[in-house]
Scaffold this active site. Sequence first.
Site, PDB file in Angstrom:
ATOM      1  N   LYS A 175       0.865  -1.182   0.000  1.00  0.00           N
ATOM      2  CA  LYS A 175       0.000   0.000   0.000  1.00  0.00           C
ATOM      3  C   LYS A 175       0.900   1.231   0.000  1.00  0.00           C
ATOM      4  CE  LYS A 175      -2.132   3.188   2.200  1.00  0.00           C
ATOM      5  NZ  LYS A 175      -1.838   4.426   1.443  1.00  0.00           N
ATOM      6  N   GLU A 250       9.135   1.477  11.156  1.00  0.00           N
ATOM      7  CA  GLU A 250      10.262   2.398  10.918  1.00  0.00           C
ATOM      8  C   GLU A 250       9.665   3.792  10.917  1.00  0.00           C
ATOM      9  OE1 GLU A 250      13.338   1.490  10.635  1.00  0.00           O
ATOM     10  OE2 GLU A 250      13.220  -0.649  10.214  1.00  0.00           O
ATOM     11  N   CYS A 284      13.830  10.481   6.940  1.00  0.00           N
ATOM     12  CA  CYS A 284      13.672  10.141   8.356  1.00  0.00           C
ATOM     13  C   CYS A 284      14.983  10.307   9.105  1.00  0.00           C
ATOM     14  CB  CYS A 284      13.188   8.705   8.459  1.00  0.00           C
ATOM     15  SG  CYS A 284      14.193   7.578   7.493  1.00  0.00           S
ATOM     16  N   GLU A 385       9.679  16.386  14.730  1.00  0.00           N
ATOM     17  CA  GLU A 385      10.172  16.161  13.377  1.00  0.00           C
ATOM     18  C   GLU A 385       9.504  17.136  12.406  1.00  0.00           C
ATOM     19  OE1 GLU A 385       8.966  12.585  11.272  1.00  0.00           O
ATOM     20  OE2 GLU A 385      11.068  12.243  10.725  1.00  0.00           O
TER      21      GLU A 385
HETATM   22  P1  NAD Z   1       2.310   8.769   7.139  1.00  0.00           P
HETATM   23  O1  NAD Z   1       2.428   8.059   8.436  1.00  0.00           O
HETATM   24  O2  NAD Z   1       1.375   9.883   7.012  1.00  0.00           O
HETATM   25  O3  NAD Z   1       1.903   7.736   5.979  1.00  0.00           O
HETATM   26  C1  NAD Z   1       2.666   6.588   5.684  1.00  0.00           C
HETATM   27  C2  NAD Z   1       1.767   5.548   5.062  1.00  0.00           C
HETATM   28  O4  NAD Z   1       0.810   5.130   6.039  1.00  0.00           O
HETATM   29  C3  NAD Z   1       0.970   6.029   3.856  1.00  0.00           C
HETATM   30  O5  NAD Z   1       0.931   4.999   2.900  1.00  0.00           O
HETATM   31  C4  NAD Z   1      -0.413   6.264   4.435  1.00  0.00           C
HETATM   32  O6  NAD Z   1      -1.463   6.147   3.516  1.00  0.00           O
HETATM   33  C5  NAD Z   1      -0.494   5.144   5.466  1.00  0.00           C
HETATM   34  N1  NAD Z   1      -1.474   5.372   6.540  1.00  0.00           N
HETATM   35  C6  NAD Z   1      -1.912   6.555   7.029  1.00  0.00           C
HETATM   36  N2  NAD Z   1      -2.824   6.345   8.022  1.00  0.00           N
HETATM   37  C7  NAD Z   1      -2.936   4.987   8.156  1.00  0.00           C
HETATM   38  C8  NAD Z   1      -3.691   4.136   9.020  1.00  0.00           C
HETATM   39  N3  NAD Z   1      -4.523   4.640   9.941  1.00  0.00           N
HETATM   40  N4  NAD Z   1      -3.559   2.801   8.900  1.00  0.00           N
HETATM   41  C9  NAD Z   1      -2.704   2.276   7.981  1.00  0.00           C
HETATM   42  N5  NAD Z   1      -1.965   3.033   7.134  1.00  0.00           N
HETATM   43  C10 NAD Z   1      -2.077   4.368   7.216  1.00  0.00           C
HETATM   44  O7  NAD Z   1       3.804   9.203   6.768  1.00  0.00           O
HETATM   45  P2  NAD Z   1       4.282  10.100   5.539  1.00  0.00           P
HETATM   46  O8  NAD Z   1       3.880  11.501   5.826  1.00  0.00           O
HETATM   47  O9  NAD Z   1       3.863   9.457   4.261  1.00  0.00           O
HETATM   48  O10 NAD Z   1       5.859   9.946   5.640  1.00  0.00           O
HETATM   49  C11 NAD Z   1       6.661  10.748   6.438  1.00  0.00           C
HETATM   50  C12 NAD Z   1       7.049  10.030   7.717  1.00  0.00           C
HETATM   51  O11 NAD Z   1       7.711   8.811   7.409  1.00  0.00           O
HETATM   52  C13 NAD Z   1       8.023  10.817   8.548  1.00  0.00           C
HETATM   53  O12 NAD Z   1       7.648  10.790   9.905  1.00  0.00           O
HETATM   54  C14 NAD Z   1       9.340  10.078   8.379  1.00  0.00           C
HETATM   55  O13 NAD Z   1      10.252  10.226   9.410  1.00  0.00           O
HETATM   56  C15 NAD Z   1       8.877   8.675   8.217  1.00  0.00           C
HETATM   57  N6  NAD Z   1       9.892   7.874   7.518  1.00  0.00           N
HETATM   58  C16 NAD Z   1      10.602   6.948   8.240  1.00  0.00           C
HETATM   59  C17 NAD Z   1      11.602   6.200   7.625  1.00  0.00           C
HETATM   60  C18 NAD Z   1      12.389   5.172   8.397  1.00  0.00           C
HETATM   61  O14 NAD Z   1      13.031   4.322   7.785  1.00  0.00           O
HETATM   62  N7  NAD Z   1      12.378   5.202   9.709  1.00  0.00           N
HETATM   63  C19 NAD Z   1      11.863   6.386   6.270  1.00  0.00           C
HETATM   64  C20 NAD Z   1      11.123   7.335   5.565  1.00  0.00           C
HETATM   65  C21 NAD Z   1      10.128   8.064   6.220  1.00  0.00           C
END
Ligand code: NAD
Length: 492
Positions: A175, A250, A284, A385
């Site tokens: 997804k 992550e 991240c 963040e």
């Molecule tokens: P997000 O949490 O908004 O979304 C990530 C994914 O989760 C998307 O596909 C979204 O549709 C899905 N999602 C949202 N709500 C959900 C729910 N209730 N149930 C299941 N899935 C759901 O994150 P983002 O804004 O897309 O990405 C940025 C974040 O990702 C930042 O906090 C960043 O630090 C983190 N990130 C972490 C790493 C790592 O390896 N630790 C790498 C890249 C990004």
Amino acid sequence: MLTYKMLIDGQWADAALGETFETRNPYTGDVWAAIPKGTKEDAERAVEAAHKAFTSGTWPKLTASDRGHLLRRLGDLIAENAERLARIEVTDNGKLINEMLFQLKYIPQWYHYFGGLADKIEGAVIPIDKPETFNYTRNEPLGVCVGITPWNSPLLLLSYKLAPALAAGNTFVAKPSEFTSASTLEFAKLVEQAGFPPGVFNVVTGFGADVGETLTTHKHVAKIAFTGSEGTGRKIGELAARNFKKVTLELGGKSPHIVFADAEIDNAVNGVISGIFAATGQTCIAGSRLLVESKIHDQVLEKVIALAKTARMGDPLSTSTQVGPVTTPPQLEKILGYIDIAKGEGAECLLGGARPSNSELGNGWFVEPTIFAGVRNSMRIAQEEVFGPVLAVIPFDTEEEAIHIANDTNYGLAAGFWTQDMRRMLRVSAAIQAGTVWVNTYRTISYMSPLGGYKHSGIGRENGMASIQNYLQTKSVMISTAESVANPFIMR
Ligand code: NAD
């Protein structure tokens, strides 16, 4: 404008309700593709297809070597299509073509590495303390695994999950983020082309609360591997725990980047700039807190500002651009909001702090590289963040104080420090609470080395040999070799 379909059970499908949503180019603001707006029904269909592929058909009958072969073929296809996939990611997330091309050329390694591991998953024979009992273990796949990914590096972060999951013999539902779904749908065509049986890899596009939550709670899903924000990670963790599903999370970071007075200053400055302004700060692992020893504070700050000023903003598809737009309008608002918060908290904005006025940047979602000095670690700009090109600079006087500030956050994803003192390298690396620590470098990542977070930055590790265990479960088998079984009512 392109119109995409989802891949479910080997079929390219519209969403069950026939709806789509638009995906926009962060540089132009233009809509460039329509993505199927999947819902609960589509997510359920994808899980059922993955469940069917796990329990019947050709996939479970393949040898581990055959699985490895398919993975390596997929890696080769990604390499052949790297440039095309990189351009799609840039069009969707606005990151620089140089970076995305580098990523896409590197991603095949995940499929070659884990493809090579597929036929090295072994059990053990255990000489247990029971006579006439033969005991051995089997490492078995979990079943249907779900990969939920964010928008900043869609295919790289998918590969961290998919390559080990398939190597271990699982099936998969991906997804992608609703902001960057196109590259995962293009990638799915390569999975088909590589020859994976239908249903082994499925993609459902749509929104988190709908598709994401259905995938997280479906009874046939054994494991959820998630990369994204702390808030979503918490929600997924809670939902998964209710049904004892396995998770890898992550999440975010507020990584400290420390420059000690004995560092090679020019190298450190290059590292600091790449740590925060690469990918416009949308990583991240961004080194978003710069901790500088007081005696070199002004000198380092001056050099960091001078270098940041030279960054060329522009079209992310141009190889001469050095800082691109941010990926989404909500992200733009969030970053500008944090800049206001930092100013309100009394931090001193020494560079940037606004959208650029340069008319050549047109309708792009740009934020200037921004540097705040005079930051205290208790400020929100140092604790939360931002996920944007905003650096918070904090002075320190002693190594002990630097370690204290570095660890004084809920996060613990990554950290970096610059020094020439070998003893300090070992001491500080051990003292820092973070899943990855870089010394005299920053942002180095490898498919061979574990990546993951301490504290609120996540649960579990991706990459490296041990990560295949995230997709396996151990069964202990005991076979009696005794000629007779004793009457249980006669105590021995
Ligand atoms: P997000 O949490 O908004 O979304 C990530 C994914 O989760 C998307 O596909 C979204 O549709 C899905 N999602 C949202 N709500 C959900 C729910 N209730 N149930 C299941 N899935 C759901 O994150 P983002 O804004 O897309 O990405 C940025 C974040 O990702 C930042 O906090 C960043 O630090 C983190 N990130 C972490 C790493 C790592 O390896 N630790 C790498 C890249 C990004």
